[in-house]
Structure formats: structure tokens, C-alpha cells
Design a protein around this motif. Structure first.
Motif, PDB file in Angstrom:
ATOM      1  N   VAL A  11       0.838  -1.204   0.000  1.00 20.31           N
ATOM      2  CA  VAL A  11       0.000   0.000   0.000  1.00 20.31           C
ATOM      3  C   VAL A  11       0.872   1.252   0.000  1.00 20.31           C
ATOM      4  O   VAL A  11       0.600   2.215  -0.728  1.00 20.31           O
ATOM      5  CB  VAL A  11      -0.974  -0.011   1.201  1.00 20.31           C
ATOM      6  N   MET A  12       1.930   1.258   0.782  1.00 21.14           N
ATOM      7  CA  MET A  12       2.827   2.420   0.833  1.00 21.14           C
ATOM      8  C   MET A  12       3.489   2.656  -0.522  1.00 21.14           C
ATOM      9  O   MET A  12       3.594   3.797  -0.982  1.00 21.14           O
ATOM     10  CB  MET A  12       3.882   2.236   1.923  1.00 21.14           C
ATOM     11  N   VAL A  17       3.889   5.804  -5.662  1.00 20.49           N
ATOM     12  CA  VAL A  17       3.821   5.835  -7.122  1.00 20.49           C
ATOM     13  C   VAL A  17       2.724   6.790  -7.570  1.00 20.49           C
ATOM     14  O   VAL A  17       2.913   7.588  -8.495  1.00 20.49           O
ATOM     15  CB  VAL A  17       3.584   4.415  -7.682  1.00 20.49           C
ATOM     16  N   GLN A  18       1.580   6.765  -6.902  1.00 16.93           N
ATOM     17  CA  GLN A  18       0.471   7.649  -7.257  1.00 16.93           C
ATOM     18  C   GLN A  18       0.852   9.115  -7.041  1.00 16.93           C
ATOM     19  O   GLN A  18       0.555   9.964  -7.876  1.00 16.93           O
ATOM     20  CB  GLN A  18      -0.755   7.287  -6.430  1.00 16.93           C
ATOM     21  N   GLN A  19       1.507   9.424  -5.939  1.00 18.40           N
ATOM     22  CA  GLN A  19       1.940  10.797  -5.673  1.00 18.40           C
ATOM     23  C   GLN A  19       2.951  11.268  -6.710  1.00 18.40           C
ATOM     24  O   GLN A  19       2.916  12.413  -7.151  1.00 18.40           O
ATOM     25  CB  GLN A  19       2.541  10.915  -4.279  1.00 18.40           C
ATOM     26  N   LYS A  24       4.306  14.693 -11.362  1.00 19.12           N
ATOM     27  CA  LYS A  24       4.798  14.799 -12.729  1.00 19.12           C
ATOM     28  C   LYS A  24       3.751  15.444 -13.635  1.00 19.12           C
ATOM     29  O   LYS A  24       4.073  16.302 -14.465  1.00 19.12           O
ATOM     30  CB  LYS A  24       5.177  13.419 -13.265  1.00 19.12           C
ATOM     31  N   LYS A  25       2.489  15.066 -13.473  1.00 17.33           N
ATOM     32  CA  LYS A  25       1.410  15.641 -14.277  1.00 17.33           C
ATOM     33  C   LYS A  25       1.265  17.135 -13.991  1.00 17.33           C
ATOM     34  O   LYS A  25       1.083  17.940 -14.903  1.00 17.33           O
ATOM     35  CB  LYS A  25       0.099  14.917 -13.991  1.00 17.33           C
ATOM     36  N   ASP A  26       1.349  17.519 -12.718  1.00 10.81           N
ATOM     37  CA  ASP A  26       1.260  18.938 -12.350  1.00 10.81           C
ATOM     38  C   ASP A  26       2.402  19.746 -12.964  1.00 10.81           C
ATOM     39  O   ASP A  26       2.197  20.868 -13.430  1.00 10.81           O
ATOM     40  CB  ASP A  26       1.268  19.103 -10.831  1.00 10.81           C
TER      41      ASP A  26
END
Length: 86
Positions: A11-12, A17-19, A24-26
Motif C-alpha cells: 500500500v505504501m 507511485v500515485q503521488q 509529474k502531471k502537475d
């Protein structure tokens, strides 16, 4: 007990990875929104107005007679303009 630790670790890793994807998208959104006339702040703390965009380079005017050529990745953010009529 070992399965719980592995589950927490998984989960961590997924959260990290999601953060990273969001960050990167921002950054890509910020770089694509840059345009001539935008007031920006660089990672070094210098504020200025974009006067020219050439490929991966920007020309930033920080004072009336001071122009800097920087790479787009040096931009920390766009300075928000105050709302009209306030």
C-alpha cells in the motif's frame, strides 16, 4: 503477521507511485501553461515576466534592464494575478 507487513508495504509503495505520477502531471501542466507575459517565480526565488519562449528556454525580465535566459524546468510556479475589481 508477515502478510500484514507485506500488505502495508504494498500500500505504501502504491501511494508513493500515485503521488509521483500526480507531481509529474502537475509539472507538465505548469510548463505547458507558460506564455509570454506570464509573471513567474524560479526555483532560485527570482520573480520576473516571460518576454520570449524559444524551445526549452525562456527569457525572463526581472527588472526593466535585466533579462535572464533560463530553462523551462527552472520555473517553480506562475504568480497569480490579483482579481480585477478588488
Amino acid at each position: 503477521m508477515d502478510y500484514i507487513l507485506l500488505g502495508v508495504l504494498a500500500v505504501m509503495i502504491l501511494l508513493l507511485v500515485q503521488q509521483n505520477r500526480k507531481r509529474k502531471k502537475d509539472a507538465e501542466t505548469l510548463l505547458s501553461s507558460l506564455e509570454v507575459g506570464s509573471e513567474i517565480i524560479l526555483h532560485s526565488g527570482i520573480k520576473g515576466v516571460i518576454t520570449e519562449i524559444s524551445g526549452d528556454d525562456l527569457v525572463v525580465e526581472s527588472t526593466p534592464k535585466t533579462k535572464l535566459r533560463v530553462v523551462k524546468q527552472a520555473v517553480r510556479g506562475v504568480v497569480p494575478t490579483p482579481a480585477e475589481g478588488n
